[in-house]
Design a protein around this motif. Structure first.
Motif, PDB file in Angstrom:
ATOM      1  N   GLN A 186       0.747  -1.255  -0.023  1.00  0.00           N
ATOM      2  CA  GLN A 186       0.055   0.125  -0.024  1.00  0.00           C
ATOM      3  C   GLN A 186       0.783   1.254  -0.057  1.00  0.00           C
ATOM      4  N   LYS A 187       2.114   1.179   0.332  1.00  0.00           N
ATOM      5  CA  LYS A 187       2.970   2.407   0.547  1.00  0.00           C
ATOM      6  C   LYS A 187       4.094   2.247  -0.546  1.00  0.00           C
ATOM      7  N   ILE A 188       4.166   1.517  -1.455  1.00  0.00           N
ATOM      8  CA  ILE A 188       5.297   1.584  -2.580  1.00  0.00           C
ATOM      9  C   ILE A 188       4.929   2.628  -3.478  1.00  0.00           C
ATOM     10  N   GLY A 189       3.606   2.806  -3.786  1.00  0.00           N
ATOM     11  CA  GLY A 189       3.444   3.741  -4.930  1.00  0.00           C
ATOM     12  C   GLY A 189       3.798   5.259  -4.356  1.00  0.00           C
ATOM     13  N   GLY A 190       3.755   5.510  -3.050  1.00  0.00           N
ATOM     14  CA  GLY A 190       4.097   6.917  -2.644  1.00  0.00           C
ATOM     15  C   GLY A 190       5.593   7.117  -2.459  1.00  0.00           C
ATOM     16  N   LYS A 191       6.184   6.101  -2.444  1.00  0.00           N
ATOM     17  CA  LYS A 191       7.629   5.961  -2.094  1.00  0.00           C
ATOM     18  C   LYS A 191       8.343   6.108  -3.581  1.00  0.00           C
ATOM     19  N   ILE A 192       7.721   5.664  -4.606  1.00  0.00           N
ATOM     20  CA  ILE A 192       8.666   5.747  -6.098  1.00  0.00           C
ATOM     21  C   ILE A 192       7.707   6.684  -6.892  1.00  0.00           C
ATOM     22  N   LEU A 193       8.508   6.621  -8.113  1.00  0.00           N
ATOM     23  CA  LEU A 193       7.651   7.652  -8.938  1.00  0.00           C
ATOM     24  C   LEU A 193       6.470   7.012  -9.994  1.00  0.00           C
ATOM     25  N   ILE A 194       5.465   6.491  -9.219  1.00  0.00           N
ATOM     26  CA  ILE A 194       4.475   5.932 -10.069  1.00  0.00           C
ATOM     27  C   ILE A 194       3.296   6.217  -9.234  1.00  0.00           C
ATOM     28  N   ALA A 195       2.207   6.209 -10.024  1.00  0.00           N
ATOM     29  CA  ALA A 195       0.694   6.333  -9.491  1.00  0.00           C
ATOM     30  C   ALA A 195       0.292   5.144  -8.515  1.00  0.00           C
ATOM     31  N   SER A 196      -0.104   5.351  -7.382  1.00  0.00           N
ATOM     32  CA  SER A 196      -0.391   4.279  -6.280  1.00  0.00           C
ATOM     33  C   SER A 196      -1.311   3.193  -6.901  1.00  0.00           C
ATOM     34  N   SER A 197      -2.320   3.689  -8.222  1.00  0.00           N
ATOM     35  CA  SER A 197      -3.357   3.161  -8.674  1.00  0.00           C
ATOM     36  C   SER A 197      -2.637   1.687  -9.448  1.00  0.00           C
ATOM     37  N   SER A 198      -1.372   1.985  -9.976  1.00  0.00           N
ATOM     38  CA  SER A 198      -0.743   1.122 -10.929  1.00  0.00           C
ATOM     39  C   SER A 198       0.236   0.014 -10.123  1.00  0.00           C
ATOM     40  N   THR A 199       0.362   0.461  -8.502  1.00  0.00           N
ATOM     41  CA  THR A 199       1.237  -0.562  -7.949  1.00  0.00           C
ATOM     42  C   THR A 199       0.936  -1.955  -7.874  1.00  0.00           C
ATOM     43  N   THR A 200      -0.572  -2.213  -7.784  1.00  0.00           N
ATOM     44  CA  THR A 200      -1.114  -3.617  -7.641  1.00  0.00           C
ATOM     45  C   THR A 200      -0.666  -4.400  -9.024  1.00  0.00           C
ATOM     46  N   TYR A 201      -0.763  -3.663 -10.140  1.00  0.00           N
ATOM     47  CA  TYR A 201      -0.540  -4.303 -11.355  1.00  0.00           C
ATOM     48  C   TYR A 201       1.036  -4.725 -11.613  1.00  0.00           C
ATOM     49  N   VAL A 202       1.779  -3.646 -11.059  1.00  0.00           N
ATOM     50  CA  VAL A 202       3.288  -3.774 -11.271  1.00  0.00           C
ATOM     51  C   VAL A 202       3.531  -4.954 -10.221  1.00  0.00           C
ATOM     52  N   ILE A 203       3.187  -4.939  -9.287  1.00  0.00           N
ATOM     53  CA  ILE A 203       3.519  -6.080  -7.976  1.00  0.00           C
ATOM     54  C   ILE A 203       3.177  -7.329  -8.748  1.00  0.00           C
ATOM     55  N   ASP A 204       1.996  -7.335  -9.494  1.00  0.00           N
ATOM     56  CA  ASP A 204       1.573  -8.754 -10.214  1.00  0.00           C
ATOM     57  C   ASP A 204       2.330  -9.123 -11.322  1.00  0.00           C
ATOM     58  N   GLN A 205       3.029  -8.358 -12.093  1.00  0.00           N
ATOM     59  CA  GLN A 205       3.820  -8.472 -12.968  1.00  0.00           C
ATOM     60  C   GLN A 205       5.124  -9.147 -12.603  1.00  0.00           C
ATOM     61  N   LEU A 206       5.816  -8.362 -11.653  1.00  0.00           N
ATOM     62  CA  LEU A 206       7.009  -9.021 -10.879  1.00  0.00           C
ATOM     63  C   LEU A 206       6.911  -9.966 -10.455  1.00  0.00           C
ATOM     64  N   GLU A 207       5.762 -10.314  -9.708  1.00  0.00           N
ATOM     65  CA  GLU A 207       5.417 -11.606  -9.275  1.00  0.00           C
ATOM     66  C   GLU A 207       5.485 -12.908 -10.179  1.00  0.00           C
ATOM     67  N   LYS A 208       4.710 -12.499 -11.279  1.00  0.00           N
ATOM     68  CA  LYS A 208       4.805 -13.292 -12.394  1.00  0.00           C
ATOM     69  C   LYS A 208       6.077 -13.845 -13.165  1.00  0.00           C
ATOM     70  N   LYS A 209       6.900 -12.619 -12.749  1.00  0.00           N
ATOM     71  CA  LYS A 209       8.649 -12.842 -13.514  1.00  0.00           C
ATOM     72  C   LYS A 209       9.227 -13.532 -12.350  1.00  0.00           C
ATOM     73  N   LYS A 210       8.807 -13.761 -11.194  1.00  0.00           N
ATOM     74  CA  LYS A 210       9.412 -14.548  -9.845  1.00  0.00           C
ATOM     75  C   LYS A 210      10.558 -13.489  -9.335  1.00  0.00           C
ATOM     76  N   LEU A 211      10.317 -12.337  -9.618  1.00  0.00           N
ATOM     77  CA  LEU A 211      11.309 -11.368  -8.998  1.00  0.00           C
ATOM     78  C   LEU A 211      10.961 -10.823  -7.604  1.00  0.00           C
ATOM     79  N   LEU A 212       9.733 -10.976  -7.298  1.00  0.00           N
ATOM     80  CA  LEU A 212       9.383 -10.654  -5.908  1.00  0.00           C
ATOM     81  C   LEU A 212       8.025 -11.537  -5.492  1.00  0.00           C
ATOM     82  N   HIS A 213       7.822 -11.528  -4.266  1.00  0.00           N
ATOM     83  CA  HIS A 213       6.597 -12.294  -3.684  1.00  0.00           C
ATOM     84  C   HIS A 213       5.854 -11.228  -2.675  1.00  0.00           C
ATOM     85  N   ARG A 214       4.566 -11.817  -2.616  1.00  0.00           N
ATOM     86  CA  ARG A 214       3.895 -11.282  -1.323  1.00  0.00           C
ATOM     87  C   ARG A 214       4.091 -11.842  -0.266  1.00  0.00           C
ATOM     88  N   LYS A 215       4.055 -11.238   1.053  1.00  0.00           N
ATOM     89  CA  LYS A 215       4.589 -11.888   2.292  1.00  0.00           C
ATOM     90  C   LYS A 215       3.363 -11.042   3.277  1.00  0.00           C
TER      91      LYS A 215
END
Length: 155
Positions: A63-92
């Motif tokens: 919930q705080k990632i969008g505010g800490k980097i230069l992206i709209a918080s509305s697209s944060t979930t989508y980006v997290i999903d893409q990075l998770e599909k690439k196996k570069l991050l996971h939800r914890k």
């Protein structure tokens, strides 16, 4: 007001317009080159921003990632999903608050950032090589001053 004062005021406004154009064009040129560098790693600017944040700051609440980097918080979930599909991050899940979920780098994500971040830092240094260190420090201070002033301007 004398004619000279009107001309000085107009000149001041004209230089403000010129500064705006020069800043915008410089930013566009720099961003284009940096995006090209990041794309060479198979990432887009937003994905890289999330990975870089996690790499340098550790696990972060989604919930705080969008505010800490230069992206709209509305697209944060989508980006997290893409990075998770690439196996570069996971939800914890947060151990103390069920409402909070963290994004965390996987081993593959950490390995990728250990490899590419130093290369990216070198590329940014090369892209911004038109200024020496002293000029970069001076410009950083001036742009910060300009940004803080602009944030407080009441229209």
């Amino acid at each position: 007001m004398s004619k000279m004062n009107h001309e000085q005021i107009a000149e001041g406004k004209d230089i403000s317009l010129k500064l705006w154009v020069v800043l915008t064009r410089a930013q566009q040129s720099i961003r284009k080159k940096i995006e090209e560098n990041i794309k060479s790693y198979g990432l887009n600017l937003t994905e890289f921003g999330v990975l870089e944040l996690l790499y340098h700051k550790g696990d972060q609440p989604i919930q705080k990632i969008g505010g800490k980097i230069l992206i709209a918080s509305s697209s944060t979930t989508y980006v997290i999903d893409q990075l998770e599909k690439k196996k570069l991050l996971h939800r914890k899940p947060c151990p103390t608050d069920r409402r909070v979920t963290f994004a965390a780098l996987t081993a593959a994500g950490s390995h990728l950032m250990e490899k590419i971040f130093p290369e990216h830092r070198d590329a940014v240094d090369q892209i911004l090589g038109g200024l020496n260190s002293s000029e970069k420090h001076e410009m950083t201070g001036q742009l910060k001053k300009l940004g803080l002033f602009a944030a407080d301007v009441v229209q």
